[in-house]
Design an enzyme around this catalytic site. Sequence first.
Site, short mmCIF file in Angstrom:
data_model
loop_
_atom_site.label_atom_id
_atom_site.label_comp_id
_atom_site.label_asym_id
_atom_site.label_seq_id
_atom_site.Cartn_x
_atom_site.Cartn_y
_atom_site.Cartn_z
N GLY A 107 0.82 -1.21 0.00
CA GLY A 107 0.00 0.00 0.00
C GLY A 107 0.84 1.25 0.00
O GLY A 107 2.06 1.22 0.21
N GLY A 118 0.45 5.44 1.33
CA GLY A 118 -0.35 6.45 2.00
C GLY A 118 0.16 7.84 1.73
O GLY A 118 1.02 8.07 0.87
N ASP A 169 -10.94 10.82 12.45
CA ASP A 169 -11.07 10.32 11.07
C ASP A 169 -11.57 8.88 11.07
O ASP A 169 -11.05 8.03 10.35
CB ASP A 169 -9.74 10.42 10.33
CG ASP A 169 -9.92 10.33 8.81
OD1 ASP A 169 -11.05 10.55 8.33
OD2 ASP A 169 -8.93 10.04 8.11
#
Length: 360
Positions: A11, A13, A130
Amino acid sequence: MDKYNIEALIGEGTYGVVSRATVKATGQIVAIKKIRKILIQNQTDDGINFSAIREIKILQELKHDNVVNLLDIFAHKSNVYLVFELMQWDLQEVIEDKSIILKPADIKSYMKMLLQGIEACHRNWVLHRDLKPNNLLMSINGDLKLADFGLARQYGSPNKVFSPQAVTIFYRAPELLFGAKSYGPSVDIWSIGCIFAELMLRTPYLPGTGEIDQLRKICSALGTPNESNWPGVTCLPNYIKFTDHPATPFKQLFTAASDEAIDLISKMLLFNPSNRISAADALNHPYFTSGVKHTNPADLPVPFAKKASLLQQRQVLAQVQQQLLQKQQQQQQQQQQQIQSQPEPIQVDNVEQTQQAQQV
């Protein structure tokens, strides 16, 4: 870096890339986040983004079964690396997988773990800010854990102000949409209420396209905020008066939900932040003690795309654990053999008795 075998990129970010790796000594599978050190605005002199530093500080202090575990931090070639337990999928993947049928007991299990995690945050004066399904990660054992603390803040200081531009818009509390800069844990509770609704609906509850549209969606679903149901709302910096609109009864929307579930979500999605239920009180709500028992985390549904890899990882983990157990047993046997092979010390009294007997 010598402690880990980097295996694959999994991944990317805002502040770096994430790779899957294995701890050489134990075989544990982990996720390593590489924090980019580029000197841009809002960074320290060392080039590390303030949000990344804030996340590190908070995760070092927060240790809870339902908060992602920061295992290690190290520097290598001018970069900073964060080592986390490897999580398998997120709650958004579960919600969007149409092959999964979410039972009331499953939803209760997710909600319990989510509230336990946020209660630990609030108990330690941390706002997550969040919360959304793809920031709620699932472990190999089915445990839900709060992740991505890049927007998290410590709260509790008098007159402390925050940016209202926090929280992904679908899950953003109305006080933030109206520009409030002083707020508390109730913003997280609103987000959790939206996630609760999404688990039942299998689609976002309030999918606004922007701040004004988000407020319209909220008013359409929950009625129009005013001084009667939310004292002080008209004084907020970005307050806008909307046409009066009646609330849609929760029972009309969540037709399969229990009365206790309806009561809990209604206490989370209140306009007045001061009246929203706290995480601690939510965990003691009758929703968790009545009706069906929550599903054991290990028995929660797995997204179809993850089943094969999860089974393989569980098998590999079992093999590694078996090898470690055998190694420990061998070490214990070697230690016992060393102890047994050592000659017994001669007792002084026995020596004296032998000498006396010889003299006689």
